[in-house]
Design a protein around this motif. Structure first.
Motif, PDB file in Angstrom:
ATOM      1  N   MET A 243       0.736  -1.286  -0.062  1.00  0.00           N
ATOM      2  CA  MET A 243       0.030  -0.062  -0.198  1.00  0.00           C
ATOM      3  C   MET A 243       0.781   1.191   0.126  1.00  0.00           C
ATOM      4  SD  MET A 243      -3.579  -0.010   0.518  1.00  0.00           S
ATOM      5  CE  MET A 243      -3.528  -0.587  -1.016  1.00  0.00           C
ATOM      6  N   GLY A 244       2.113   1.210  -0.437  1.00  0.00           N
ATOM      7  CA  GLY A 244       3.172   2.296  -0.337  1.00  0.00           C
ATOM      8  C   GLY A 244       2.506   3.475  -0.897  1.00  0.00           C
ATOM      9  N   GLY A 245       2.565   4.761  -0.422  1.00  0.00           N
ATOM     10  CA  GLY A 245       2.052   5.953  -1.135  1.00  0.00           C
ATOM     11  C   GLY A 245       0.539   6.354  -0.997  1.00  0.00           C
ATOM     12  N   MET A 246       0.024   5.584  -0.023  1.00  0.00           N
ATOM     13  CA  MET A 246      -1.609   5.918   0.233  1.00  0.00           C
ATOM     14  C   MET A 246      -1.589   6.759   1.285  1.00  0.00           C
ATOM     15  SD  MET A 246      -4.563   3.631   1.915  1.00  0.00           S
ATOM     16  CE  MET A 246      -4.288   2.118   0.667  1.00  0.00           C
ATOM     17  N   THR A 247      -1.239   8.101   1.013  1.00  0.00           N
ATOM     18  CA  THR A 247      -1.270   9.155   2.171  1.00  0.00           C
ATOM     19  C   THR A 247      -2.639  10.041   1.926  1.00  0.00           C
ATOM     20  OG1 THR A 247       0.043  10.453   0.790  1.00  0.00           O
ATOM     21  CG2 THR A 247       1.022   9.125   2.469  1.00  0.00           C
ATOM     22  N   GLU A 248      -3.328   9.887   0.762  1.00  0.00           N
ATOM     23  CA  GLU A 248      -4.361  10.749   0.640  1.00  0.00           C
ATOM     24  C   GLU A 248      -5.232  10.044  -0.477  1.00  0.00           C
ATOM     25  OE1 GLU A 248      -4.701  15.069  -1.546  1.00  0.00           O
ATOM     26  OE2 GLU A 248      -3.886  15.047   0.755  1.00  0.00           O
ATOM     27  N   MET A 249      -6.504  10.068  -0.060  1.00  0.00           N
ATOM     28  CA  MET A 249      -7.692   9.297  -1.031  1.00  0.00           C
ATOM     29  C   MET A 249      -9.099   9.878  -0.692  1.00  0.00           C
ATOM     30  SD  MET A 249      -8.089   5.459   0.725  1.00  0.00           S
ATOM     31  CE  MET A 249      -7.675   4.624  -0.749  1.00  0.00           C
ATOM     32  N   THR A 250      -9.575   9.811  -1.865  1.00  0.00           N
ATOM     33  CA  THR A 250     -11.184  10.329  -1.634  1.00  0.00           C
ATOM     34  C   THR A 250     -12.088   9.489  -0.465  1.00  0.00           C
ATOM     35  OG1 THR A 250     -12.217   9.136  -3.208  1.00  0.00           O
ATOM     36  CG2 THR A 250     -10.994  10.967  -3.904  1.00  0.00           C
ATOM     37  N   VAL A 251     -12.797  10.040  -0.080  1.00  0.00           N
ATOM     38  CA  VAL A 251     -13.663   9.109   1.039  1.00  0.00           C
ATOM     39  C   VAL A 251     -14.371   8.005   0.242  1.00  0.00           C
ATOM     40  CG1 VAL A 251     -15.694   9.490   2.581  1.00  0.00           C
ATOM     41  CG2 VAL A 251     -14.217  11.281   2.502  1.00  0.00           C
ATOM     42  N   SER A 252     -14.784   8.136  -0.932  1.00  0.00           N
ATOM     43  CA  SER A 252     -15.472   7.141  -1.651  1.00  0.00           C
ATOM     44  C   SER A 252     -14.563   6.005  -1.813  1.00  0.00           C
ATOM     45  CB  SER A 252     -16.146   7.715  -2.809  1.00  0.00           C
ATOM     46  OG  SER A 252     -16.891   8.600  -2.823  1.00  0.00           O
ATOM     47  N   ASP A 253     -13.216   6.487  -2.352  1.00  0.00           N
ATOM     48  CA  ASP A 253     -12.054   5.263  -2.323  1.00  0.00           C
ATOM     49  C   ASP A 253     -11.980   4.573  -1.280  1.00  0.00           C
ATOM     50  OD1 ASP A 253     -11.810   5.838  -4.976  1.00  0.00           O
ATOM     51  OD2 ASP A 253      -9.899   6.871  -4.971  1.00  0.00           O
ATOM     52  N   ALA A 254     -11.746   5.395   0.093  1.00  0.00           N
ATOM     53  CA  ALA A 254     -11.605   4.790   1.284  1.00  0.00           C
ATOM     54  C   ALA A 254     -12.781   4.007   1.820  1.00  0.00           C
ATOM     55  CB  ALA A 254     -11.308   5.923   2.444  1.00  0.00           C
ATOM     56  N   ARG A 255     -14.107   4.112   1.449  1.00  0.00           N
ATOM     57  CA  ARG A 255     -15.174   3.591   1.801  1.00  0.00           C
ATOM     58  C   ARG A 255     -15.141   1.885   1.291  1.00  0.00           C
ATOM     59  NH1 ARG A 255     -18.984   6.374  -0.345  1.00  0.00           N
ATOM     60  NH2 ARG A 255     -19.046   7.565   1.499  1.00  0.00           N
ATOM     61  N   ALA A 256     -14.567   1.927  -0.382  1.00  0.00           N
ATOM     62  CA  ALA A 256     -14.383   0.855  -1.049  1.00  0.00           C
ATOM     63  C   ALA A 256     -13.321  -0.108  -0.625  1.00  0.00           C
ATOM     64  CB  ALA A 256     -14.103   1.183  -2.371  1.00  0.00           C
ATOM     65  N   ARG A 257     -12.143   0.486   0.097  1.00  0.00           N
ATOM     66  CA  ARG A 257     -10.849  -0.036   0.417  1.00  0.00           C
ATOM     67  C   ARG A 257     -10.614   0.138   1.913  1.00  0.00           C
ATOM     68  NH1 ARG A 257      -6.442   2.519  -3.515  1.00  0.00           N
ATOM     69  NH2 ARG A 257      -5.370   0.755  -2.058  1.00  0.00           N
TER      70      ARG A 257
ATOM     71  N   THR B   5     -10.316  12.908   1.602  1.00  0.00           N
ATOM     72  CA  THR B   5     -10.584  13.792   1.080  1.00  0.00           C
ATOM     73  C   THR B   5     -11.851  14.046   0.417  1.00  0.00           C
ATOM     74  OG1 THR B   5      -9.694  13.274  -1.404  1.00  0.00           O
ATOM     75  CG2 THR B   5      -8.112  14.476   0.156  1.00  0.00           C
ATOM     76  N   ARG B   6     -12.499  15.027   0.375  1.00  0.00           N
ATOM     77  CA  ARG B   6     -13.901  15.407  -0.340  1.00  0.00           C
ATOM     78  C   ARG B   6     -13.582  16.576  -1.279  1.00  0.00           C
ATOM     79  NH1 ARG B   6     -17.682  14.827   3.846  1.00  0.00           N
ATOM     80  NH2 ARG B   6     -17.896  12.409   3.370  1.00  0.00           N
ATOM     81  N   ARG B   7     -13.973  16.529  -2.463  1.00  0.00           N
ATOM     82  CA  ARG B   7     -13.945  17.677  -3.428  1.00  0.00           C
ATOM     83  C   ARG B   7     -12.327  18.202  -3.093  1.00  0.00           C
ATOM     84  NH1 ARG B   7     -19.174  17.252  -1.987  1.00  0.00           N
ATOM     85  NH2 ARG B   7     -19.127  18.846  -0.177  1.00  0.00           N
ATOM     86  N   GLY B   8     -11.376  17.393  -3.137  1.00  0.00           N
ATOM     87  CA  GLY B   8     -10.086  17.984  -3.071  1.00  0.00           C
ATOM     88  C   GLY B   8      -9.611  18.477  -1.907  1.00  0.00           C
ATOM     89  N   GLN B   9     -10.551  18.508  -0.852  1.00  0.00           N
ATOM     90  CA  GLN B   9     -10.055  19.020   0.531  1.00  0.00           C
ATOM     91  C   GLN B   9     -10.013  17.964   1.522  1.00  0.00           C
ATOM     92  OE1 GLN B   9      -9.361  22.623   0.909  1.00  0.00           O
ATOM     93  NE2 GLN B   9      -9.727  22.521  -1.144  1.00  0.00           N
ATOM     94  N   ARG B  10      -8.998  17.974   2.163  1.00  0.00           N
ATOM     95  CA  ARG B  10      -8.801  17.014   3.423  1.00  0.00           C
ATOM     96  C   ARG B  10      -9.767  17.147   4.546  1.00  0.00           C
ATOM     97  NH1 ARG B  10      -2.443  16.833   4.775  1.00  0.00           N
ATOM     98  NH2 ARG B  10      -1.575  15.656   2.864  1.00  0.00           N
ATOM     99  N   VAL B  11     -10.647  16.124   4.734  1.00  0.00           N
ATOM    100  CA  VAL B  11     -11.585  16.094   5.804  1.00  0.00           C
ATOM    101  C   VAL B  11     -11.656  15.311   7.001  1.00  0.00           C
ATOM    102  CG1 VAL B  11     -13.488  17.030   4.047  1.00  0.00           C
ATOM    103  CG2 VAL B  11     -13.032  14.275   4.520  1.00  0.00           C
ATOM    104  N   ALA B  12     -10.633  14.409   7.130  1.00  0.00           N
ATOM    105  CA  ALA B  12     -10.497  13.742   7.884  1.00  0.00           C
ATOM    106  C   ALA B  12      -9.116  12.631   7.980  1.00  0.00           C
ATOM    107  CB  ALA B  12     -11.532  12.446   8.192  1.00  0.00           C
ATOM    108  N   ALA B  13      -8.720  12.033   8.649  1.00  0.00           N
ATOM    109  CA  ALA B  13      -7.573  11.343   8.731  1.00  0.00           C
ATOM    110  C   ALA B  13      -7.653   9.917   9.472  1.00  0.00           C
ATOM    111  CB  ALA B  13      -6.197  12.020   9.290  1.00  0.00           C
TER     112      ALA B  13
END
Length: 90
Positions: free
Chosen positions: A1-15, A33-41
Motif C-alpha cells: 500500500m505504499g504511497g497511500m497518504t491521501e484518497m477520497t472518502v469514496s475510495d476509502a469506503r471501498a478499501r 478528501t472530499r472535493r479535493g479538501q482534506r476532511v479526515a484522517a
C-alpha cells in the motif's frame, strides 16, 4: 500500500481494510478528501494515544510556566489546603 497518504472518502469506503492496515502498519496517517479538501484522517490508535498524551503533557507544561510567571509577577501562590478544598478533596 505504499504511497497511500491521501484518497477520497469514496475510495476509502471501498478499501477500508486497506486504509486501516496502511495507517496501522505504516504509522502514517491516511488523509481522506472530499472535493479535493482534506476532511479526515485515519491513524493508528496507539499513535493517536501518544499524540493525545503529548498534547496533554505540553498543556501541563504551559500551565506550569504560566503559574511560575504569575508568581514571578508578584501574585501569591494558592495554599495547598485551599486547592484541595476547591477540588472537594479536603
Amino acid at each position: 500500500m505504499g504511497g497511500m497518504t491521501e484518497m477520497t472518502v469514496s475510495d476509502a469506503r471501498a478499501r477500508l481494510a486497506d486504509v486501516v492496515d496502511a495507517a496501522r502498519v505504516g504509522h502514517d496517517p491516511v488523509y481522506l478528501t472530499r472535493r479535493g479538501q482534506r476532511v479526515a484522517a485515519v491513524i493508528d490508535a496507539d499513535d493517536l494515544d501518544r499524540l493525545i498524551a503529548a498534547a496533554e503533557d505540553l498543556a501541563d507544561l504551559e500551565a506550569v510556566r504560566a503559574a511560575r510567571a504569575e508568581i514571578a509577577d508578584g501574585e501569591s501562590a494558592i495554599p495547598w489546603e485551599q486547592v484541595k478544598a476547591d477540588l472537594g478533596l479536603a
